[in-house]
Design an enzyme around this catalytic site. Structure first.
Site, PDB file in Angstrom:
ATOM      1  CD  GLU A  72      18.843  20.946  34.566  1.00  0.00           C
ATOM      2  OE1 GLU A  72      18.824  20.864  35.808  1.00  0.00           O
ATOM      3  OE2 GLU A  72      18.078  20.296  33.833  1.00  0.00           O
TER       4      GLU A  72
ATOM      5  CG  HIS B 124      13.338  20.950  31.319  1.00  0.00           C
ATOM      6  ND1 HIS B 124      11.991  21.190  31.288  1.00  0.00           N
ATOM      7  CD2 HIS B 124      13.674  20.775  32.634  1.00  0.00           C
ATOM      8  CE1 HIS B 124      11.520  21.162  32.532  1.00  0.00           C
ATOM      9  NE2 HIS B 124      12.518  20.907  33.357  1.00  0.00           N
TER      10      HIS B 124
ATOM     11  CG  HIS C  38       9.181  19.491  37.183  1.00  0.00           C
ATOM     12  ND1 HIS C  38       8.920  19.091  35.885  1.00  0.00           N
ATOM     13  CD2 HIS C  38      10.302  20.262  37.118  1.00  0.00           C
ATOM     14  CE1 HIS C  38       9.850  19.586  35.072  1.00  0.00           C
ATOM     15  NE2 HIS C  38      10.694  20.303  35.795  1.00  0.00           N
TER      16      HIS C  38
ATOM     17  CG  ASP D  79      13.626  22.315  38.537  1.00  0.00           C
ATOM     18  OD1 ASP D  79      12.705  21.740  37.937  1.00  0.00           O
ATOM     19  OD2 ASP D  79      14.828  22.091  38.289  1.00  0.00           O
ATOM     20  CG  ASP D  80      11.818  18.976  40.529  1.00  0.00           C
ATOM     21  OD1 ASP D  80      10.792  18.337  40.304  1.00  0.00           O
ATOM     22  OD2 ASP D  80      12.632  19.316  39.648  1.00  0.00           O
TER      23      ASP D  80
ATOM     24  CG  HIS E 287      11.338  25.357  35.486  1.00  0.00           C
ATOM     25  ND1 HIS E 287      12.509  25.461  34.764  1.00  0.00           N
ATOM     26  CD2 HIS E 287      11.226  24.042  35.785  1.00  0.00           C
ATOM     27  CE1 HIS E 287      13.074  24.273  34.650  1.00  0.00           C
ATOM     28  NE2 HIS E 287      12.300  23.386  35.282  1.00  0.00           N
TER      29      HIS E 287
END
Length: 341
Positions: free
Chosen positions: A202, A199, A21, A280-281, A19
């Site tokens: 969340e 996704h 990005h 994630d980011d 996961h």
């Protein structure tokens, strides 16, 4: 290729990152460097002013900054430089395999040709194992706050140019954009032989997880933390061993969870859910995979065995052939033995 112990420190827990990005790995320093290279005037006077904006109240407040900073990505070299910077940091973090999401719609709608963003990222991924000891796959993630027809059009273009994507995902603003909005997109992807992830759970409700499985026929759920609000769903996820790619530091930064101490990951693991730890980011949320593990250990005192299980879950949940999975699982086993000595 088993590179563990040859080019990386044995202290790093070997993991697969599922996961991630790629646009979320743009560090402030690289943002300023690319802006200078491309003659783009940023709305921040310096790196400190940009960093000061990394306090988010919710998912949308992050997305606003995330999309604004993409303006510096203009050429194939920009996309390649961003990707290589991530791969270097990921390798140092213990990542041995990464399934990397990119947002093609976000670039096309600001005038960057599809081939530019795809080829730029793909050029770095093509030599990722040779250069960094990290095998990789590319996933085209579609924006759920845009129309499905636009997503299908971009997917068809990706297929037409034979883009080296292994699957599709679904990201961006979850609330108000249910999985049912994208049934045709995911059917098209399945018909094309592509893997499918989304996704869900969340900020959106637990029902979005169920709908992603039943309506979109996804193979993995990104986040999924709100499954804990539905006991029947938990039982189903445990029985089917559906992978949940959890991002603890992201969840805290975006206020999906108040504090890391409140994070449900230990309870999810104890329930028998197939959870893994991801970043994630990472440029925006305060940490890469190793940072996520370090903070989880500090707050929740995860044992060596629990960390090894989380890593093994990541590998077993990856879109990899059995030989590569077995090689990575062997690396994790060696790490566990060494760490318990």
């Amino acid at each position: 290729m088993d590179t563990f112990g040859e080019t990386h420190t044995p202290a790093a827990l070997p993991v697969a990152e599922l996961h991630l990005h790629i646009e979320g790995t743009l560090q402030p320093e690289l943002i300023f460097a690319l802006a200078e290279r491309n003659g783009i005037e940023l709305p921040y006077k310096d790196i400190d002013e940009l960093r000061a904006k990394y306090e988010f109240t919710d998912l949308q407040s992050f997305l606003d900054l995330y999309y604004a900073n993409m303006a510096v990505l203009q050429t194939e070299q920009d996309f390649a430089d961003m990707t290589r910077a991530y791969l270097q940091r990921a390798a140092d973090a213990g990542v041995r395999h990464a399934e990397i999401m990119m947002d093609p719609q976000a670039h096309v709608q600001r005038g960057v040709p599809l081939a530019i963003c795809v080829n730029g990222v793909a050029s770095a991924l093509a030599t990722s194992e040779q250069d960094f000891g990290v095998s990789t796959l590319l996933i085209a993630a579609f924006l759920r706050d845009m129309p499905e027809d636009n997503a299908i059009d971009v997917l068809n273009q990706l297929i037409a140019i034979n883009a080296p994507i292994a699957g599709i995902g679904l990201d961006s603003a979850e609330v108000g954009n249910p999985p049912s909005k994208f049934e045709r997109l995911f059917r098209r992807a399945k018909d094309a032989g592509l893997h499918r992830i989304a996704h869900a759970g969340e900020e959106g409700p637990a029902s979005y997880i169920t709908d992603s499985l039943d309506l979109l026929d996804v193979e993995r759920i990104d986040h999924g933390i709100r499954c804990m609000e539905d006991e029947a769903l938990v039982q189903r996820l445990v029985k089917e061993q559906v992978p949940l790619t959890v991002c603890p530091l992201s969840n805290v930064r975006l206020r999906a969870v108040d504090t890391l101490a409140d994070h449900p990951l230990p309870a999810m693991l104890a329930a028998g859910l197939n959870v893994s730890v991801n970043s994630d980011d990472p440029a925006y949320f305060g940490g890469y995979v190793d940072d996520n593990f370090r903070e989880l250990v500090g707050v929740h005192d995860l044992s060596v065995g629990e960390r090894a299980l989380l890593a093994a879950n990541s590998v077993r949940s990856a879109f990899l052939d059995n030989a590569r999975k077995e090689a990575l699982l062997a690396q994790i086993h060696r790490w566990e033995i060494a760490s318990e000595d």
